[in-house]
Design a protein around this motif. Structure first.
Motif, mmCIF file in Angstrom:
data_model
loop_
_atom_site.group_PDB
_atom_site.id
_atom_site.type_symbol
_atom_site.label_atom_id
_atom_site.label_comp_id
_atom_site.label_asym_id
_atom_site.label_seq_id
_atom_site.Cartn_x
_atom_site.Cartn_y
_atom_site.Cartn_z
ATOM 1 N N PRO A 1 84.066 -2.080 -81.863
ATOM 2 C CA PRO A 1 82.793 -1.868 -82.560
ATOM 3 C C PRO A 1 82.024 -3.164 -82.758
ATOM 4 O O PRO A 1 82.602 -4.255 -82.761
ATOM 5 C CB PRO A 1 83.221 -1.285 -83.907
ATOM 6 N N ILE A 2 80.721 -3.041 -82.928
ATOM 7 C CA ILE A 2 79.886 -4.205 -83.214
ATOM 8 C C ILE A 2 80.244 -4.735 -84.601
ATOM 9 O O ILE A 2 80.227 -4.011 -85.589
ATOM 10 C CB ILE A 2 78.388 -3.843 -83.162
ATOM 11 N N ARG A 3 80.592 -6.012 -84.633
ATOM 12 C CA ARG A 3 80.889 -6.692 -85.888
ATOM 13 C C ARG A 3 80.101 -7.999 -85.918
ATOM 14 O O ARG A 3 79.690 -8.498 -84.869
ATOM 15 C CB ARG A 3 82.378 -7.027 -85.996
ATOM 16 N N ILE A 4 79.937 -8.554 -87.094
ATOM 17 C CA ILE A 4 79.361 -9.892 -87.181
ATOM 18 C C ILE A 4 80.343 -10.859 -86.516
ATOM 19 O O ILE A 4 81.512 -10.906 -86.874
ATOM 20 C CB ILE A 4 79.089 -10.285 -88.643
ATOM 21 N N GLY A 5 79.866 -11.593 -85.538
ATOM 22 C CA GLY A 5 80.718 -12.496 -84.788
ATOM 23 C C GLY A 5 81.160 -11.949 -83.458
ATOM 24 O O GLY A 5 81.643 -12.691 -82.595
ATOM 25 N N PRO B 1 66.047 -7.536 -81.736
ATOM 26 C CA PRO B 1 67.361 -8.043 -82.131
ATOM 27 C C PRO B 1 68.167 -6.994 -82.878
ATOM 28 O O PRO B 1 67.606 -6.142 -83.573
ATOM 29 C CB PRO B 1 67.025 -9.227 -83.037
ATOM 30 N N ASN B 2 69.472 -7.051 -82.728
ATOM 31 C CA ASN B 2 70.331 -6.178 -83.518
ATOM 32 C C ASN B 2 70.113 -6.444 -84.996
ATOM 33 O O ASN B 2 69.921 -7.581 -85.415
ATOM 34 C CB ASN B 2 71.807 -6.431 -83.183
ATOM 35 N N ARG B 3 70.171 -5.391 -85.761
ATOM 36 C CA ARG B 3 70.121 -5.488 -87.224
ATOM 37 C C ARG B 3 70.798 -4.244 -87.764
ATOM 38 O O ARG B 3 71.029 -3.275 -87.033
ATOM 39 C CB ARG B 3 68.678 -5.579 -87.711
ATOM 40 N N PHE C 1 82.095 -1.577 -91.343
ATOM 41 C CA PHE C 1 81.303 -2.335 -92.309
ATOM 42 C C PHE C 1 81.676 -3.819 -92.284
ATOM 43 O O PHE C 1 82.826 -4.169 -92.000
ATOM 44 C CB PHE C 1 81.521 -1.775 -93.715
ATOM 45 N N PRO C 2 80.731 -4.698 -92.622
ATOM 46 C CA PRO C 2 81.016 -6.138 -92.627
ATOM 47 C C PRO C 2 81.686 -6.597 -93.922
ATOM 48 O O PRO C 2 81.271 -7.580 -94.551
ATOM 49 C CB PRO C 2 79.629 -6.760 -92.452
ATOM 50 N N PRO D 1 72.754 5.695 -99.818
ATOM 51 C CA PRO D 1 71.637 6.129 -98.976
ATOM 52 C C PRO D 1 71.088 5.041 -98.052
ATOM 53 O O PRO D 1 70.379 5.361 -97.096
ATOM 54 C CB PRO D 1 70.572 6.560 -99.993
ATOM 55 N N GLU D 2 71.363 3.755 -98.356
ATOM 56 C CA GLU D 2 70.884 2.677 -97.489
ATOM 57 C C GLU D 2 72.018 2.214 -96.592
ATOM 58 O O GLU D 2 73.114 1.896 -97.058
ATOM 59 C CB GLU D 2 70.344 1.509 -98.316
ATOM 60 N N MET D 3 71.735 2.139 -95.288
ATOM 61 C CA MET D 3 72.771 1.832 -94.309
ATOM 62 C C MET D 3 73.248 0.397 -94.419
ATOM 63 O O MET D 3 72.467 -0.524 -94.610
ATOM 64 C CB MET D 3 72.224 2.110 -92.905
ATOM 65 N N ARG D 4 74.582 0.199 -94.251
ATOM 66 C CA ARG D 4 75.175 -1.131 -94.324
ATOM 67 C C ARG D 4 76.140 -1.423 -93.174
ATOM 68 O O ARG D 4 76.602 -2.551 -93.044
ATOM 69 C CB ARG D 4 75.924 -1.289 -95.650
ATOM 70 N N SER D 5 76.482 -0.447 -92.389
ATOM 71 C CA SER D 5 77.457 -0.666 -91.320
ATOM 72 C C SER D 5 76.818 -1.395 -90.148
ATOM 73 O O SER D 5 75.620 -1.290 -89.901
ATOM 74 C CB SER D 5 78.049 0.663 -90.846
ATOM 75 N N THR D 6 77.653 -2.149 -89.429
ATOM 76 C CA THR D 6 77.176 -2.894 -88.258
ATOM 77 C C THR D 6 77.548 -2.219 -86.954
ATOM 78 O O THR D 6 76.958 -2.520 -85.911
ATOM 79 C CB THR D 6 77.771 -4.309 -88.254
#
Length: 885
Positions: A17-21, A514-516, A830-831, A843-848
């Protein structure tokens, strides 16, 4: 020499999965490798857990396993497929660590699987901090003073000091300590993060310059530097969080040659067999002191950046070198006259800017350090540094408050915005190289010039008539010594190539930038498929994007690629050059949707004429009124223009309520309020009754403006209140009866007809008992499209493109129902390793990122996907490859 004849099949391990780093740059890398290895006649077996990737589409490998990335699962795949070799250098840290685990468990020996690209010893020498230090010093190179700390040991180093855990990605678990207490905390955290329980504690070189060299090696020991990269931020900021420029700008040639020779010596000392490696250096210009910081014996995040900056296909060539070719035997795709043994030479500048999402984590410390925090990046190409710098800045698609410039010397996300503002105010520019400081002052001075002159610096002011139209330049790797043959372009107001003649057959696909968090690789997946589909239908596909990590910005994904920021001015420039039949805005998420009104006002044709539908769906009040007209059930709602009206609405409806701002993605600003104190309203919004304990459903639909076809009904595992991007989902939906499914199809047809736009439509529904509620609709590609396409085998984007071109649903020969042969589940990642509390769903998305897995039943698929997410060690066995489902 020819490629090795003893190799018949190769296993590629993806990065998960996409992760920070560890982001979508590895989808780009592995996709390139899969394609070129199959062209060489090799059977490619791929395992990855990420459904949003191009590489996990069934046409990219001969056997594709969407499975958890752990030792037991990969062993099962090896036992089933019996590959001759494993190529672990394309899947980031995940693949390298798994390769070591497979070796240590005896799996590679048991099944006679050869490691290609890097041996286990080379991986250990690069990733084990002690072994790396010893190998580099033995080669005659200097490293920072340091000591190794393992579990149960204490460090004797004094602060300031840098903590670097072994075998981790993106600096995870590391940091810079300025007090002994911070050092003890960081060491403990780093030991916990390292899978081998080891950290390096080294002297801090904060303030030194930082450089990276991307190196390619072949089996004969030949090495070339593909790209030199200079960090604009000094040492102390992770290179993934730093602004960077290629080629390097400030080193004299003699000093650059020192780095070049040191990079080759480092790669040879570590033992990189073939392929790419990334070597990082610290340099102190006054004393000329040079230190090797670390090396990645694999294709890295910087490799994707270097590939897009130079046009040199690092991952493709790394795969070919791994199967026996030499550098001087491989042609340069850009020139088609030189070989890969020629080091690229650039007559333009490439600047990378990181994209941060600290707004999603308001309690996090926003100071940057040696642990990466960026979620994405943009790349700007220009004939000059100012031009490239401003493109990268605009390409981030985020703006910062620069009124307080007192933090301009601090390592914060908005540092370069603050420095530019300080240059405008003629203040000092602390902590950066004088060369870059002067470049910022040049930009500030250019802002005072007439529009046509300012444009040459990348400063876009005045009207389009005053500026004129920029020219088009090809990205080439030989500084125009040879003609560039690949259709990979950037725009510039500097002297450019001859203006192209429009073909009259082009369709422009606007990318997702860019990814966000909230707009990630899923949308790039859709853009890639759109480009491929339009090409297959006989059109010229033109892609515009500024994200260097993605498959969409590979030079052979489309007929023509423009690596440009997704701003209205640049999109209009591309359209002026291309004169397209139409522009597609429905595959790249919110970014192209925001450009759609400006393009329409300028007379640019939008494929599918989506504006009315976009506004009717994105304006929450208009959509609620549409549902009333269609007599579809929705939660009781009220419109609010400001905070006071929102409070009145909430009191009238009764708490809890859900607050929904207009025109957002990733749930930005959406929240549940259980009392007046929890209401947070900025501007107009819709307030509706929150449906406690409802079952939420995601529905992906194809429509032609009059009729609709439901591709999949996904059931959320979590109850209502979690953003759909953060919720686990399963298909088939166990709570949806046949009667409910018919009601969903009726609602989908009514909404599709009410909105009127053809293509893809995503519906968010809620089930309370046996009552179905409509929550929202998105007349565009959604982040669930790749998951649904893989689960059902239905090429959603391909069908959507034909609908955008005017074909009716009846012409697509779709089945009456899309029934997956297995149950599938998707779970969010999630990060949490970077931001405390990141995995708290709301309700606000946080997963990468996300993972996908299958099973005989939805429950079995969910158990399997929890294992893929690393939240369980149990959960099923491998299923058949995607090609057989």
């Amino acid at each position: 020499m020819p490629r090795r004849a003893d190799l018949r099949s190769i296993l590629i391990i993806g990065s998960g999965p996409i992760r920070i780093g560890q982001g979508c740059e590895f989808d780009y890398s592995a996709s390139q490798a899969c394609r070129v290895l199959r062209r060489e006649g090799l059977r490619v077996v791929l395992i990855n857990s990420n459904p949003a990737t191009i590489m996990t589409d069934p046409e990219w490998a001969d056997a594709t396993y969407i499975e958890p990335l752990d030792l037991e699962t990969v062993t099962e795949v090896i036992a089933a497929e019996r590959p001759d070799a494993l190529l672990p250098t394309l899947g980031g840290q995940t693949a390298l660590n798994l390769a070591v685990e497979l070796h240590e468990a005896g799996v590679l020996d048991e099944y006679s699987v050869e490691l290609l690209g890097a041996s286990v010893d080379a991986i250990r020498r690069a990733e084990d901090r002690l072994a790396f230090r010893d190998a580099v010093v033995a080669a005659g190179l200097e490293v920072p003073l340091s000591e190794i700390v393992t579990s149960g040991c204490q460090t004797t180093r004094r602060v300031p000091a840098v903590v670097r855990p072994a075998f981790t990605l993106g600096g995870m678990g590391g940091g810079i300590a300025h007090t002994q207490e911070e050092l003890e905390t960081l060491v403990a955290r780093g030991l916990a993060a390292s899978p081998v329980g080891q950290v390096l504690v080294e002297e801090s070189l904060e303030g030194w310059q930082e450089f990276e060299l991307e190196v390619m090696c072949d089996a004969r020991g030949n090495c070339v530097v593909v790209c030199s990269i200079e960090n604009l931020d000094p040492m102390g900021v992770h290179t993934g969080d730093s602004w960077t420029v290629a080629p390097q700008q400030t080193l004299p040639d003699a000093e650059y040659q020192r780095l070049r020779e040191a990079a080759f010596a480092c790669a040879r000392a570590v033992g990189v067999a073939t392929g790419g490696a990334n070597v990082q250096f610290a340099y102190e210009p006054e004393t000329r002191a040079l230190r090797v910081i670390e090396m990645n014996p694999r294709v890295s995040r910087s490799s994707a950046l270097a590939s897009k900056a130079t046009g040199f296909p690092i991952a493709k060539l790394a795969a070919l070198l791994a199967i026996g070719y030499m550098l001087d035997e491989l042609p340069n795709d850009i020139t088609q006259q030189t070989t890969a043994a020629f080091e690229p030479a650039l007559d333009y500048v490439a600047v990378k800017a990181p994209r941060f999402d600290f707004a999603k984590f308001p309690d996090a410390d926003d100071r940057l350090g040696s642990e990466m925090r960026a979620v994405g990046e943009s790349l700007g190409l220009g004939r000059t540094f100012p031009e490239a710098f401003l493109k990268a800045m605009h390409g981030r698609e985020i703006s910062y408050d620069t009124s307080d410039v007192s933090r301009r010397g601090e390592p914060v996300p908005e540092r370069w915005d603050l420095l530019l503002e300080a240059a405008r105010r003629e203040l000092d520019l602390p902590g950066i190289h004088p060369y870059f400081a002067e470049q910022l002052r040049d930009i500030a001075r250019a802002e005072q010039l007439p529009p046509a002159e300012a444009a040459r610096f990348g400063v876009i002011i005045g009207t389009r008539e005053e500026r004129g139209l920029p020219g088009r330049l090809a990205v080439d790797s030989c500084a125009a010594e040879f003609e560039a043959e690949t259709p990979y372009f950037y725009l510039s107001y500097e002297p450019s190539d001859a203006e192209p003649q429009p073909s009259g057959n082009a369709i422009v696909v606007l990318g997702s930038g860019p990814n966000r968090i909230g707009q990630g690789i899923e949308f790039d997946y859709c853009c890639v498929h759109a480009a491929q589909t339009f090409r297959a239908l006989g059109y010229e596909a033109v892609l515009m994007n500024a994200n260097p990590e993605t498959v969409s910005t590979d030079y052979d994904t489309s007929d023509r690629l423009y690596l440009e920021p997704l701003t209205l001015e640049r999109a209009l420039d591309v359209c002026a050059l291309e004169q397209p039949l139409g522009v597609v805005v429905s595959f790249g998420g919110q970014t192209p949707l925001r450009l759609a009104p400006g393009l329409h006002d300028a007379g640019v044709p939008l494929l599918g004429e989506p504006l009315a539908a976009i506004d009717a769906a994105e304006d929450r009040v208009r959509f609620a009124e549409l549902l009333d007209t269609l007599r579809l059930r929705a939660p009781p709602w009220r419109a609010a223009g400001d905070a006071a009206e929102a409070q009145e609405a909430a009191e009238e409806l009764g708490y809890p309520v859900l607050v929904r701002p207009h025109h957002v993605i990733g749930g930005r600003g959406i929240h549940v309020a259980r009392n007046a104190g929890e209401l947070r309203v900025e501007g107009a919004c819709l307030v509706d009754r929150f449906l406690e304990n409802a079952i939420e459903l995601d529905v992906d639909v194809l429509c032609d403006g009059d009729d609709a076809w439901v591709a999949a009904i996904l059931e959320h595992v979590e109850r209502a209140g979690s953003h759909s991007g953060d919720s686990a989902v399963v298909v088939p939906a166990p709570s949806v009866t046949a009667r409910c499914a018919d009601e969903i199809r009726h609602a989908a047809t009514a909404i599709a007809r009410g909105l009127g736009a053809p293509g893809l439509l995503n519906l968010q529904l809620a089930l309370v008992g046996d009552e179905l509620y409509v929550l929202e609709a998105n007349p565009r590609a959604s982040r669930t499209v790749p998951f649904v396409a893989k689960a059902t085998g239905v090429a959603l984007v391909e069908h959507a493109c034909r609908l955008l071109l005017g074909e009716p649903l009846a012409a697509l020969a779709l089945p009456e129902r899309a029934e997956p042969t297995r149950a599938w589940a998707k779970e969010a990642i999630f990060p949490s390793d970077r931001f405390a509390g990141a995995a708290v769903r709301g309700p606000e998305m946080r997963s990468t990122g996300e993972v996908m897995a299958s099973g005989a039943t939805p429950a079995a698929a969910y158990a399997r996907v929890l294992r893929a997410a690393g939240r369980s060690r149990r959960g099923g066995r491998i299923g058949p490859p995607l090609q057989r489902t």
